[in-house]
Motif scaffolding. Structure first.
Motif, PDB file in Angstrom:
ATOM      1  N   GLU A   1       7.312 -31.015  11.844  1.00 15.86           N
ATOM      2  CA  GLU A   1       5.960 -30.067  12.214  1.00 15.86           C
ATOM      3  C   GLU A   1       4.771 -30.308  10.862  1.00 15.86           C
ATOM      4  O   GLU A   1       4.647 -29.450  10.377  1.00 15.86           O
ATOM      5  CB  GLU A   1       6.578 -28.710  12.194  1.00 15.86           C
ATOM      6  CG  GLU A   1       7.749 -28.521  13.449  1.00 15.86           C
ATOM      7  CD  GLU A   1       7.880 -27.180  13.329  1.00 15.86           C
ATOM      8  OE1 GLU A   1       7.523 -26.118  12.533  1.00 15.86           O
ATOM      9  OE2 GLU A   1       8.661 -26.847  14.378  1.00 15.86           O
TER      10      GLU A   1
ATOM     11  N   PRO B   1       2.761 -29.069  17.858  1.00 14.10           N
ATOM     12  CA  PRO B   1       2.239 -27.776  17.220  1.00 14.10           C
ATOM     13  C   PRO B   1       1.223 -28.531  16.088  1.00 14.10           C
ATOM     14  O   PRO B   1       0.432 -27.740  15.329  1.00 14.10           O
ATOM     15  CB  PRO B   1       3.576 -27.193  16.804  1.00 14.10           C
ATOM     16  CG  PRO B   1       4.538 -28.301  16.769  1.00 14.10           C
ATOM     17  CD  PRO B   1       4.110 -29.090  17.800  1.00 14.10           C
TER      18      PRO B   1
ATOM     19  N   ARG C   1      -1.842 -29.414  14.192  1.00  9.46           N
ATOM     20  CA  ARG C   1      -3.393 -29.151  14.458  1.00  9.46           C
ATOM     21  C   ARG C   1      -4.123 -30.429  14.484  1.00  9.46           C
ATOM     22  O   ARG C   1      -4.983 -30.260  15.421  1.00  9.46           O
ATOM     23  CB  ARG C   1      -3.794 -28.264  13.037  1.00  9.46           C
ATOM     24  CG  ARG C   1      -2.985 -26.974  13.197  1.00  9.46           C
ATOM     25  CD  ARG C   1      -3.862 -26.022  12.298  1.00  9.46           C
ATOM     26  NE  ARG C   1      -3.499 -26.317  10.929  1.00  9.46           N
ATOM     27  CZ  ARG C   1      -4.425 -26.951   9.953  1.00  9.46           C
ATOM     28  NH1 ARG C   1      -5.819 -26.974  10.255  1.00  9.46           N
ATOM     29  NH2 ARG C   1      -4.168 -27.157   8.897  1.00  9.46           N
TER      30      ARG C   1
END
Lengths: 254, 247, 296
Positions: free
Chosen positions: B154, B183, B185
């Motif tokens: 992540e 997830p 950005r």
């Protein structure tokens, strides 16, 4: 384009490798031809005699010498190495060669070499007598019992009732001499000729008087050629050139 | 928040000049002919290559500035990367490849594996291949594992280099939606596939001859592609791609 | 689908880049099955020459076996000298192999991964013990670590440490001649493995040590075993350097090869018998390791 450029350097080492191989093959073949010289006399001698024997042979034409430990030479003869004369460092190895039939001539003694107590240069361990060989604060070297100088040393120490404290039992006397010369050992029992050649200090020890080995010479064949017999006679003549050369290099009389 | 690159990258004989390249959040596609520096840009962001000069900021933090002696190494950057050549660890099973990053962050073996299996499910990899080593996987399976491995940690910035090249067309749609839901950005998509650009990219960066020649939304870049290669790529292909996806 | 549109000044780079990509993919071991398939179709001449090479290696061993004094073998081999030498040999060779691992692994990483100033010279120095006659190697060790040696005199003066004629000295002599075998094997494997996996691990948050432990070492595992096996075998057979540097004293520095040499002086048959143990021990370990050399 890139790939064409790449093949160049890849091929070149291959070619030079091939050239190198060709040179090696030619050298091997010519070396082989040299060895099959029929008239040449081959002398096999104990390695401690290297300098002396080479000096003696310098006056003889068409003679070549092979040097190695006596046991190695005897083993090589037994396996079929061709030689005309064998010189060993002691009686025992000569007896082995005679016993298995690889030497058929009768042996005689040409010189002796006495055992001495030698120290490193400058005698850093302050060795004064044979009994110092039992000092554990020193680095002491002897020959292993299986080799002639070791058997001789063990016998001498046993008779003098000295319990030596060796740090190493070297496999041949040359290795022992080298370690003394390099200063890695403080003292050891070696031959006088080796001490003389290496310039090592010798401490006189009465217990070593008469402790020496005897170099034996014999013709390999039962009927040696005239030239081979003449060469052996040169080595055994009591007052010949060979005897003088041996004496100069620290060897004793037979 | 943005990624800002203002500097020069050098790599064996050529340089990439990026004067004030600003990458915003969301999915950014980096396109250009082979060898113009797309992958090098990704490597510089990930911390695998140093900038020659200038500086690179991620979310306002300087991560590379040679003149100031600043260089944050790859393992400390919030950047993950899925490589074009997969780079799977041959000694680890597929599931342990995916769990690798989590284990290095201190996650225990059991949790890391259970997390890894969730990600593997999301990339549509059959559970029966999870226990296989990379050498026993097909190209498409390897690519899924490589993608899962990068997703598992992540990262804030996810760089995917030719993410779907080895995946068959039916699998691509699914993986595309996975990327768009990621997830991370920032998703930086290095691609040759017009469909990726048309369907995923909110922004497009065009590289040519060692510099950024065009940047903007798909419409903006199509209007001013900045080089012949991009013009032909964006012109014919993207229209075709849109037709394909739309139809 | 876009490759067709490439032309102009970037064409050369395109070829390079895609070649590199293909190479990377191939090095990840895509198709080992295909490889095995090809190797079963070797040209007959090659196979025959290969057999000749094998005969060259195996015949001397057959010669030893044929000459072995089988009837007296048990008594020769159970003599205290031989058992003592076997013990010294195992201790010295295993300690030397361990030394190679501990010292050689960092050196292999430095050679493979660091940019060095004189790489060829440094590599040549690393390989030197392979070509140096062992007796010269032993003498060189004496000059360096002996009582009068470059470093040895300080060891002796400051710490009272003297390496020649000790078991530690025999280990150093064996490690000196064995180390290049380990380093060269491991360095080659590290180079072949490349940086790719290391980089991938870095982007997953693995630090420098972690990458070595969890990526580099597992990746080169077969080469590690091969390197240890080679180094150990070389250390086990070591003769010249040990004799010259460490001397020969029963139970301390006299290893099996030295015992063999001594036996040769007394009784050549016993020497054959002693060398048989050396061969048996070496074969047992090398066969056991062989499976680990080849990747699964």
């Amino acid at each position: 384009m890139v790939s064409v450029r790449d093949t160049g350097p890849k091929l070149r080492p291959l070619r030079s490798l091939a050239a190198l191989l060709a040179v090696a093959v030619v050298m091997l073949i010519s070396a082989g031809c040299g060895a099959s010289n029929e008239d040449e006399i081959v002398v096999m001698a104990a390695s401690s005699l290297t300098d002396a024997v080479e000096t003696v042979l310098a006056d003889h034409g068409n003679v070549s010498a092979v040097f190695a430990g006596s046991s190695t030479l005897v083993a090589q003869l037994a396996e079929g190495a061709s030689a005309d004369v064998l010189i060993t460092a002691d009686q025992a190895t000569m007896n082995r060669a005679t016993a298995d039939g690889s030497v058929q001539g009768v042996s005689s003694v040409i010189a002796s070499n006495s055992l001495v107590l030698a120290t490193a240069l400058g005698n850093p361990g302050a060795i004064t007598e044979l009994a110092d060989l039992s000092r554990s604060d020193l680095l002491i070297g002897l020959c292993a019992e299986a080799v002639p100088c070791g058997a001789l040393s063990q016998q001498a120490l046993a008779d003098a009732q000295i319990e030596a404290a060796p740090d190493t039992l070297e496999l041949n006397v040359r290795a022992l001499v080298a370690k003394l010369a390099l200063g890695e050992l403080d003292a050891g029992l070696i031959y006088r000729s080796d001490a003389l050649a290496a310039g090592l200090p010798v401490v006189e020890a009465p217990q070593l008087a008469g402790r020496s080995n005897r170099y034996h010479i014999a013709a390999v064949s039962a009927q040696p050629s005239l030239r081979v017999q003449a060469l052996i006679d040169d080595f055994t003549a009591a007052d010949g050139d060979a005897a003088m050369i041996f004496a100069d290099q620290g060897f004793g009389p037979p | 928040m943005t990624i800002e690159l203002d500097g020069e990258l050098a790599r064996s004989g050529w340089t990439l000049q990026a004067e004030l390249l600003e990458i915003g959040e969301g999915v950014t596609a980096v396109i250009g002919a082979n060898g113009v520096g797309k992958t090098s840009l990704g490597r510089a962001l990930a911390g695998l290559d140093h900038l020659q000069q200038g500086r690179l900021l991620i979310d306002g933090v300087v991560v590379d500035e040679p003149e100031a002696g600043v260089f944050v190494p790859a393992e400390l950057r919030p950047v993950g990367m899925a490589f074009q050549d997969y780079r799977l660890f041959g000694h680890l099973k597929a599931i342990d490849n995916v769990a690798f990053g989590l284990r290095r962050c201190g996650v225990d073996r059991r949790s890391a594996r259970s997390r890894a299996s969730q990600v593997l499910e999301r990339v549509d990899l059959d559970p029966h291949v999870w226990q296989k080593r990379p050498a026993a996987l097909s190209g498409g399976q390897r690519q899924r594992v490589a993608l899962a491995r990068a997703l598992a940690v992540e990262p804030d910035v996810l760089i995917v280099d030719e993410p779907l090249a080895a995946v068959d067309s039916s699998g691509r749609a699914r993986l595309r939606s996975l990327l768009s839901e990621s997830p991370a950005r920032y998703v930086i998509l290095i691609t040759h596939d017009p469909v990726d650009v048309a369907t995923l990219a909110q922004e497009v960066v065009v590289l040519d001859a060692g510099s950024v020649v065009s940047q903007g939304s798909l419409a903006e870049v199509t209007a001013a592609p900045g080089c012949e290669w991009a013009a032909s790529f964006l012109g014919a292909n993207v229209i075709a791609a849109k037709a394909q996806v739309g139809g | 689908m876009t490759a067709d549109t490439n032309n102009g000044p970037v064409a050369d780079k395109t070829t390079d880049a895609s070649n590199a990509e293909n190479a990377n993919i191939a090095s990840n071991g895509v198709s080992t099955v295909e490889h095995q398939h090809l190797s079963s179709k070797l040209p007959a001449t090659l196979t025959w020459v290969g057999f000749v090479a094998f005969a060259l290696l195996a015949l001397p061993v057959a010669g030893l076996l044929q000459r072995a004094p089988w009837s007296t073998l048990p008594s020769i081999l159970s003599s205290s000298e031989v058992l003592q030498a076997l013990r010294v040999s195992l201790i010295v060779s295993l300690a030397a192999a361990a030394t190679c691992l501990v010292l050689g692994l960092p050196l292999a990483f430095v050679l493979a991964r660091r940019r060095l100033r004189f790489p060829r010279l440094i590599r040549a120095v690393v390989m030197l013990p392979m070509v140096l006659p062992p007796v010269v190697a032993g003498t060189a060790l004496l000059f360096a670590l002996g009582r009068r040696g470059l470093v040895g005199q300080w060891l002796d003066n400051w710490f009272g440490v003297s390496l020649p004629f000790t078991t530690a000295g025999a280990v150093i002599a064996a490690a000196f001649v064995a180390l290049p075998f380990f380093v060269v094997t491991v360095e080659a494997a590290l180079r072949q493995a490349g940086d790719e996996l290391d980089e991938a691990a870095a982007t997953l948050g693995a630090g420098a040590w972690s990458r070595i432990v969890h990526v580099a070492l597992p990746t080169i595992r077969p080469a590690l075993f091969a390197g240890i096996g080679l180094a150990w075998a070389r250390a086990l057979g070591e003769f010249g350097a040990t004799l010259t540097f460490a001397g020969s004293f029963g139970g301390r520095t006299r290893t099996l090869p030295l015992e063999t040499y001594l036996a040769l002086e007394r009784d050549p048959e016993a020497a054959v018998a002693v060398s048989l143990i050396l061969i048996a021990v070496a074969l047992a370990v090398l066969v056991a390791l062989r499976d680990r050399w080849t990747p699964r």
